[in-house]
Design a protein around this motif. Sequence first.
Motif, PDB file in Angstrom:
ATOM      1  N   THR A 170       0.878  -5.179  11.637  1.00 29.85           N
ATOM      2  CA  THR A 170       0.991  -4.413  10.354  1.00 29.85           C
ATOM      3  C   THR A 170      -1.084  -5.224   9.837  1.00 29.85           C
TER       4      THR A 170
ATOM      5  N   THR B 109       0.507  -0.979  -0.617  1.00 26.58           N
ATOM      6  CA  THR B 109      -0.301   0.178   0.244  1.00 26.58           C
ATOM      7  C   THR B 109       0.835   1.144  -0.231  1.00 26.58           C
TER       8      THR B 109
ATOM      9  N   SER C 253      -4.053  -2.880   9.334  1.00 32.75           N
ATOM     10  CA  SER C 253      -4.502  -2.502   8.261  1.00 32.75           C
ATOM     11  C   SER C 253      -5.716  -3.120   8.187  1.00 32.75           C
TER      12      SER C 253
ATOM     13  N   ASP D 237       5.770  -3.832   4.578  1.00 28.64           N
ATOM     14  CA  ASP D 237       6.240  -3.862   2.630  1.00 28.64           C
ATOM     15  C   ASP D 237       7.135  -3.811   1.648  1.00 28.64           C
TER      16      ASP D 237
ATOM     17  N   THR E  63       3.734  -0.056   8.220  1.00 26.33           N
ATOM     18  CA  THR E  63       3.008  -0.259   6.758  1.00 26.33           C
ATOM     19  C   THR E  63       4.633  -0.247   6.011  1.00 26.33           C
TER      20      THR E  63
ATOM     21  N   MET F 190      -1.679  -4.570   2.681  1.00 26.27           N
ATOM     22  CA  MET F 190      -0.762  -5.147   2.743  1.00 26.27           C
ATOM     23  C   MET F 190      -1.573  -6.813   2.434  1.00 26.27           C
TER      24      MET F 190
END
Lengths: 154, 154
Positions: free
Chosen positions: B29, A4, B33, A30, A26, B1
Amino acid sequence: MKATVKSDKGDRRIGSPEETVFLELTRTTDMLSRGLAGILKSEDLSSTQYNVLRILRGAPDGLPCGEIASRMITRDPDVTRLLDRLEKRKLISRCRETKDRRTVMVRITADGLQLLARLDEPVQAGHRKQLGHLGRERLRSLTDLLLVARSQVL
Amino acid sequence: MKATVKSDKGDRRIGSPEETVFLELTRTTDMLSRGLAGILKSEDLSSTQYNVLRILRGAPDGLPCGEIASRMITRDPDVTRLLDRLEKRKLISRCRETKDRRTVMVRITADGLQLLARLDEPVQAGHRKQLGHLGRERLRSLTDLLLVARSQVL
DNA sequence: CAACCATACTCGTTTTAACGACTATTGTCA
DNA sequence: TGACAATAGTCGTTAAAACGAGTATGGTTG
């Protein structure tokens, strides 16, 4: 990870500390996931698939597929087809239970175990390469903080 | 994610500290999310779409779509259709530049800004609810650690 | 200026994920 | 026991993401 946010810089409004943490989490996750995905790609495995296999490796007696679903995030309905793909590759096997004929037991196969074994080293190396520089101390702090963070949330 | 690991308990082998951090990051996360996604769903927005809109809000003069792609993770080719969907909903507008007619400038529309405005409060509240319990101190430590973690990688 | 490479997107296709509805068993209790 | 609800998976369909090839425009250089 669904991938994201990355930077969002240019948005000058500085968010709340909570939001900042969320964004950092995030981005970091990621970035790290991307690295792992690269390693798994060598075996044509998605990270979701990799996870299922690891869960199953931890349960030599097999698991009903609902249990697998609950250990992951993905919902029940999707697990069926995820397993379909793994079964097609002979990495897992399924068989309907005789007692409760509703449940389907899922086990990892020898092929599946071998595949995981091939990945163990590269995966570990990847993690060390990505996070090793933090050192014990900070790795531990980070783990602790994340545990605390998660403990509260529903 | 992309949603991946959740628990993996049952796998008794305790991984390296690096792997532990990775797993904790992923789980945390992912959990967070999920919460955000729930809020965004009220406006029928995916978190990817939300992100694009936020990036664009931070750039009132618009951005070429390649720049958008680079601020996110998703690859160039996919941004086109992501924008297609947003344009169909009148949340963004596109127009080809006159100077360099290769590039397409993307701007957020008034509708898009309103939508974001409607979400600002719930999103903030969500973050506070999820992470507020950590307190300034730990939020800050966490942010710092994540920044350090990310600084090194690649 | 003509051939050539780079840039900036767009399009086609295949996999995955997400959401909902549906089927088959089992368990419960009136 | 017979209706009803709960559980465990599966299937159908739509929407996204991933990967590759293709198109158009702009810059470079021999």
